[in-house]
Design a protein around this motif. Sequence first.
Motif, mmCIF file in Angstrom:
data_model
loop_
_atom_site.group_PDB
_atom_site.id
_atom_site.type_symbol
_atom_site.label_atom_id
_atom_site.label_comp_id
_atom_site.label_asym_id
_atom_site.label_seq_id
_atom_site.Cartn_x
_atom_site.Cartn_y
_atom_site.Cartn_z
ATOM 1 N N ASP A 15 0.867 -1.199 0.094
ATOM 2 C CA ASP A 15 0.069 0.107 -0.097
ATOM 3 C C ASP A 15 0.872 1.291 0.076
ATOM 4 O O ASP A 15 2.119 1.330 0.715
ATOM 5 N N ALA A 42 -2.325 4.135 -3.464
ATOM 6 C CA ALA A 42 -2.365 2.756 -4.523
ATOM 7 C C ALA A 42 -2.234 1.426 -3.703
ATOM 8 O O ALA A 42 -1.501 1.531 -2.438
ATOM 9 N N HIS A 43 -2.960 0.408 -4.160
ATOM 10 C CA HIS A 43 -2.635 -1.061 -3.672
ATOM 11 C C HIS A 43 -1.958 -1.626 -4.567
ATOM 12 O O HIS A 43 -2.634 -1.937 -5.819
ATOM 13 N N ILE A 52 -0.428 -5.546 -10.426
ATOM 14 C CA ILE A 52 -1.814 -5.122 -10.431
ATOM 15 C C ILE A 52 -1.866 -3.810 -9.932
ATOM 16 O O ILE A 52 -1.577 -4.233 -8.452
ATOM 17 N N VAL A 53 -2.413 -2.665 -9.901
ATOM 18 C CA VAL A 53 -2.394 -1.679 -9.290
ATOM 19 C C VAL A 53 -3.961 -0.832 -9.384
ATOM 20 O O VAL A 53 -4.395 -0.693 -10.331
ATOM 21 N N ASP A 54 -4.295 -0.876 -8.019
ATOM 22 C CA ASP A 54 -5.500 0.111 -7.865
ATOM 23 C C ASP A 54 -5.164 1.534 -7.328
ATOM 24 O O ASP A 54 -4.584 1.544 -6.347
ATOM 25 N N THR A 55 -5.357 2.431 -7.971
ATOM 26 C CA THR A 55 -4.927 3.764 -7.522
ATOM 27 C C THR A 55 -6.155 4.609 -7.324
ATOM 28 O O THR A 55 -6.974 4.756 -8.212
ATOM 29 N N ARG A 56 -6.123 5.432 -6.431
ATOM 30 C CA ARG A 56 -7.184 6.686 -6.074
ATOM 31 C C ARG A 56 -6.144 8.020 -5.984
ATOM 32 O O ARG A 56 -5.270 7.939 -5.383
ATOM 33 N N SER A 79 -10.301 7.330 -9.723
ATOM 34 C CA SER A 79 -9.852 5.857 -9.634
ATOM 35 C C SER A 79 -9.339 5.455 -10.976
ATOM 36 O O SER A 79 -9.689 5.690 -11.866
ATOM 37 N N TYR A 80 -8.080 4.927 -10.762
ATOM 38 C CA TYR A 80 -7.733 4.112 -11.981
ATOM 39 C C TYR A 80 -6.948 2.724 -11.841
ATOM 40 O O TYR A 80 -6.316 2.420 -10.545
ATOM 41 N N LYS A 81 -7.079 1.699 -12.849
ATOM 42 C CA LYS A 81 -6.499 0.446 -12.558
ATOM 43 C C LYS A 81 -5.286 0.467 -13.681
ATOM 44 O O LYS A 81 -5.712 0.874 -14.731
ATOM 45 N N ASP A 83 -2.025 -2.326 -14.996
ATOM 46 C CA ASP A 83 -1.415 -3.441 -14.715
ATOM 47 C C ASP A 83 -0.038 -3.306 -15.588
ATOM 48 O O ASP A 83 0.189 -2.871 -16.739
#
Length: 135
Positions: A15, A42-43, A52-56, A79-81, A83
């Motif tokens: 994180d 981001a995670h 793989i990245v989940d971003t705010r 929010s963006y995703k 890879d």
Amino acid sequence: MIKISVRDITSAGLDIDQSIPKEGIGLSSEEVDIRSLLNVKAHLEKVDNFVIVDTRIKAEFGYLCSRCLEELYTIQERSYKFDFEIGPACEFVDLGEEIRQEMILSNPAKVLCSKDCKGICPHCGMNLNKEQCKC
């Protein structure tokens, strides 16, 4: 630049919570008018040969109304995703350029201060939301 070492991503993921200036990801005021630091959360997870990245992203954005040309500001969270394919020689993933491109592409082309904005008089340039012109 938000460079993440692939080795730092554990089996539980990684994180990130950073506040950076827009220049830190290569954004200029001509591309996107950001009036605050970018709060980046981001995670990151490793899945096979991918990260793989989940971003705010949260920031204050500045706009000009397309009709009356008044400045307006709004705090937005986007929010963006992403890879990233990683090979054996890959040591880092750089989120900065990916975030920059997504922020530019997701920025609206036309913004209104309100749905019923009256705009400006085409003859004298007066803001018709504030007063009636004499044309």
